[in-house]
Design a protein around this motif. Structure first.
Motif, PDB file in Angstrom:
ATOM      1  N   LEU A 293      89.608  23.654   2.476  1.00  0.00           N
ATOM      2  CA  LEU A 293      89.574  24.776   3.405  1.00  0.00           C
ATOM      3  C   LEU A 293      88.155  25.251   3.717  1.00  0.00           C
ATOM      4  N   SER A 294      87.172  24.655   3.082  1.00  0.00           N
ATOM      5  CA  SER A 294      85.798  25.079   3.327  1.00  0.00           C
ATOM      6  C   SER A 294      85.147  24.161   4.352  1.00  0.00           C
ATOM      7  N   PRO A 295      84.102  24.642   5.039  1.00  0.00           N
ATOM      8  CA  PRO A 295      83.386  23.757   5.965  1.00  0.00           C
ATOM      9  C   PRO A 295      82.816  22.527   5.286  1.00  0.00           C
ATOM     10  N   GLY A 296      82.832  22.481   3.948  1.00  0.00           N
ATOM     11  CA  GLY A 296      82.399  21.289   3.230  1.00  0.00           C
ATOM     12  C   GLY A 296      83.209  20.064   3.592  1.00  0.00           C
ATOM     13  N   ALA A 297      84.428  20.287   4.086  1.00  0.00           N
ATOM     14  CA  ALA A 297      85.253  19.159   4.488  1.00  0.00           C
ATOM     15  C   ALA A 297      84.633  18.372   5.635  1.00  0.00           C
ATOM     16  N   VAL A 298      83.692  19.003   6.344  1.00  0.00           N
ATOM     17  CA  VAL A 298      82.994  18.297   7.425  1.00  0.00           C
ATOM     18  C   VAL A 298      81.483  18.297   7.159  1.00  0.00           C
ATOM     19  N   GLY A 299      81.119  18.310   5.889  1.00  0.00           N
ATOM     20  CA  GLY A 299      79.721  18.086   5.574  1.00  0.00           C
ATOM     21  C   GLY A 299      78.916  19.280   5.118  1.00  0.00           C
ATOM     22  N   TRP A 300      79.582  20.361   4.675  1.00  0.00           N
ATOM     23  CA  TRP A 300      78.808  21.554   4.285  1.00  0.00           C
ATOM     24  C   TRP A 300      77.873  21.284   3.110  1.00  0.00           C
ATOM     25  N   GLU A 301      78.394  20.793   2.003  1.00  0.00           N
ATOM     26  CA  GLU A 301      77.580  20.639   0.800  1.00  0.00           C
ATOM     27  C   GLU A 301      76.551  19.523   0.948  1.00  0.00           C
TER      28      GLU A 301
ATOM     29  N   GLY B 237      90.806  29.544  15.616  1.00  0.00           N
ATOM     30  CA  GLY B 237      90.301  29.170  14.301  1.00  0.00           C
ATOM     31  C   GLY B 237      89.460  30.297  13.743  1.00  0.00           C
ATOM     32  N   ILE B 238      89.651  30.639  12.481  1.00  0.00           N
ATOM     33  CA  ILE B 238      88.949  31.780  11.888  1.00  0.00           C
ATOM     34  C   ILE B 238      88.222  31.337  10.618  1.00  0.00           C
ATOM     35  N   ILE B 239      86.953  31.671  10.533  1.00  0.00           N
ATOM     36  CA  ILE B 239      86.154  31.424   9.338  1.00  0.00           C
ATOM     37  C   ILE B 239      85.997  32.748   8.593  1.00  0.00           C
ATOM     38  N   GLY B 240      86.238  32.744   7.308  1.00  0.00           N
ATOM     39  CA  GLY B 240      85.996  33.906   6.470  1.00  0.00           C
ATOM     40  C   GLY B 240      84.853  33.623   5.515  1.00  0.00           C
ATOM     41  N   ALA B 241      83.891  34.524   5.449  1.00  0.00           N
ATOM     42  CA  ALA B 241      82.764  34.399   4.527  1.00  0.00           C
ATOM     43  C   ALA B 241      82.881  35.467   3.452  1.00  0.00           C
ATOM     44  N   GLU B 242      82.830  35.056   2.187  1.00  0.00           N
ATOM     45  CA  GLU B 242      82.965  35.992   1.061  1.00  0.00           C
ATOM     46  C   GLU B 242      82.324  35.376  -0.173  1.00  0.00           C
ATOM     47  N   PRO B 243      81.291  36.013  -0.744  1.00  0.00           N
ATOM     48  CA  PRO B 243      80.646  35.458  -1.931  1.00  0.00           C
ATOM     49  C   PRO B 243      81.378  35.766  -3.237  1.00  0.00           C
ATOM     50  N   TYR B 244      82.284  36.753  -3.227  1.00  0.00           N
ATOM     51  CA  TYR B 244      82.955  37.190  -4.449  1.00  0.00           C
ATOM     52  C   TYR B 244      84.120  36.252  -4.744  1.00  0.00           C
ATOM     53  N   ILE B 245      83.977  35.434  -5.775  1.00  0.00           N
ATOM     54  CA  ILE B 245      84.926  34.344  -6.003  1.00  0.00           C
ATOM     55  C   ILE B 245      86.323  34.858  -6.318  1.00  0.00           C
ATOM     56  N   ASN B 246      86.421  36.058  -6.905  1.00  0.00           N
ATOM     57  CA  ASN B 246      87.749  36.622  -7.157  1.00  0.00           C
ATOM     58  C   ASN B 246      88.472  36.892  -5.841  1.00  0.00           C
ATOM     59  N   GLY B 247      87.738  37.380  -4.842  1.00  0.00           N
ATOM     60  CA  GLY B 247      88.329  37.598  -3.529  1.00  0.00           C
ATOM     61  C   GLY B 247      88.735  36.295  -2.875  1.00  0.00           C
TER      62      GLY B 247
ATOM     63  N   ILE C 143      87.021  28.656   4.939  1.00  0.00           N
ATOM     64  CA  ILE C 143      86.410  29.619   4.017  1.00  0.00           C
ATOM     65  C   ILE C 143      84.990  29.189   3.687  1.00  0.00           C
ATOM     66  N   HIS C 144      84.070  30.131   3.815  1.00  0.00           N
ATOM     67  CA  HIS C 144      82.721  29.931   3.268  1.00  0.00           C
ATOM     68  C   HIS C 144      82.605  30.815   2.034  1.00  0.00           C
ATOM     69  N   PRO C 145      82.677  30.246   0.817  1.00  0.00           N
ATOM     70  CA  PRO C 145      82.634  31.058  -0.399  1.00  0.00           C
ATOM     71  C   PRO C 145      81.195  31.381  -0.797  1.00  0.00           C
ATOM     72  N   GLY C 146      80.519  32.158   0.028  1.00  0.00           N
ATOM     73  CA  GLY C 146      79.123  32.466  -0.235  1.00  0.00           C
ATOM     74  C   GLY C 146      78.589  33.499   0.735  1.00  0.00           C
ATOM     75  N   ASP C 147      77.290  33.647   0.734  1.00  0.00           N
ATOM     76  CA  ASP C 147      76.569  34.625   1.542  1.00  0.00           C
ATOM     77  C   ASP C 147      76.698  34.265   3.023  1.00  0.00           C
ATOM     78  N   ALA C 148      77.033  35.244   3.849  1.00  0.00           N
ATOM     79  CA  ALA C 148      77.167  34.989   5.286  1.00  0.00           C
ATOM     80  C   ALA C 148      75.865  34.513   5.903  1.00  0.00           C
ATOM     81  N   ARG C 149      74.736  34.906   5.332  1.00  0.00           N
ATOM     82  CA  ARG C 149      73.456  34.473   5.900  1.00  0.00           C
ATOM     83  C   ARG C 149      73.302  32.960   5.817  1.00  0.00           C
ATOM     84  N   ASP C 150      73.812  32.343   4.758  1.00  0.00           N
ATOM     85  CA  ASP C 150      73.761  30.885   4.649  1.00  0.00           C
ATOM     86  C   ASP C 150      74.678  30.232   5.687  1.00  0.00           C
TER      87      ASP C 150
END
Length: 236
Positions: free
Chosen positions: A38-46, A88-98, A116-123
């Protein structure tokens, strides 16, 4: 020390929390089993060391794309995904519990138009293409109430300049907060970064949006007798 994160993003100070109390077993399973796909990593994020723009057409099949910045427990994000299956909706949230809470809600709701971007929106802003987002939400952000901490708020040039860059002309940006001084700073800063406030009468900021779902943060504000404000802006 390198001035870049191993992912290729620049190092940035982060003042919030990345993790709270221990996760439940089910939440750990959600993170292990669902987050990667579910993260943009599926298309090359990491594996994106040159920070090339995300391939959003591959991610969302050419749909309009919305962004929620700091989705908390994910109630609003899932609600919007259910109400708008053609977006399509992207959610950015660094708090892993959320993030873990959101993954559980996604399983229950069976929505398939979220990333889902599990991190800082600035990144995330670093790799979003220019003028790629049609709507953005900032709902009950961390208020940083002490005056010396106001520079940590989202409504500062460090965040608003890249946000303005990734929003399409005419895109809508919604801000909800129960903190009067956050309202003041928002109304002061947004016009400086290419946004018009759309309110024409008091009800335009006193009443929630027609497609609104009240979040846990709003319910806490109401219990504590704080007044929610609903601010709507348009990217000029």
């Amino acid at each position: 020390m390198s001035d870049q994160h191993p992912s290729g993003a620049p190092w940035r100070n982060f003042y919030g929390r990345f993790k709270g109390k221990g996760l439940r077993k089910s939440q750990e399973a959600y993170l292990d089993e669902d987050l990667a796909q579910l993260s943009p990593g599926a298309v090359g994020w990491e594996e994106n060391p040159d920070r090339a723009p995300l391939d959003l057409p591959t991610l969302f099949g050419g749909r309009d794309i919305w962004l929620e910045i700091g989705f908390g427990g994910g109630e609003h994000l899932v609600h919007q995904a259910q109400q708008n299956p053609g977006v399509g909706i992207i959610g950015a949230e660094p708090y892993i519990n959320g993030v873990a809470m959101l993954l559980g809600k996604i399983r229950t709701a069976q929505v398939d138009n979220l990333a889902i971007h599990p991190g800082d929106a600035r990144d995330l802003f670093d790799v979003l293409p220019d003028a790629s987002i049609s709507r953005a939400f900032l709902l009950y952000p961390d208020p940083w109430p002490k005056k010396r901490h106001h520079r940590r708020r989202f409504v500062t040039p460090e965040h608003l300049e890249p946000l303005a860059r990734v929003l399409k002309p005419g895109a809508i940006f919604r801000v909800a907060t129960d903190i009067p001084d956050y309202v003041r700073q928002t109304l002061q800063q947004l016009p400086r970064h290419g946004f018009d406030w759309l309110a024409e009468a008091p009800d335009d900021w006193r009443r929630p949006w027609d497609d609104w779902i009240s979040t846990r943060y709003e319910q806490k504000a109401l219990r504590e007798d704080r007044t929610p404000h609903y601010l709507t802006f348009r990217r000029v």
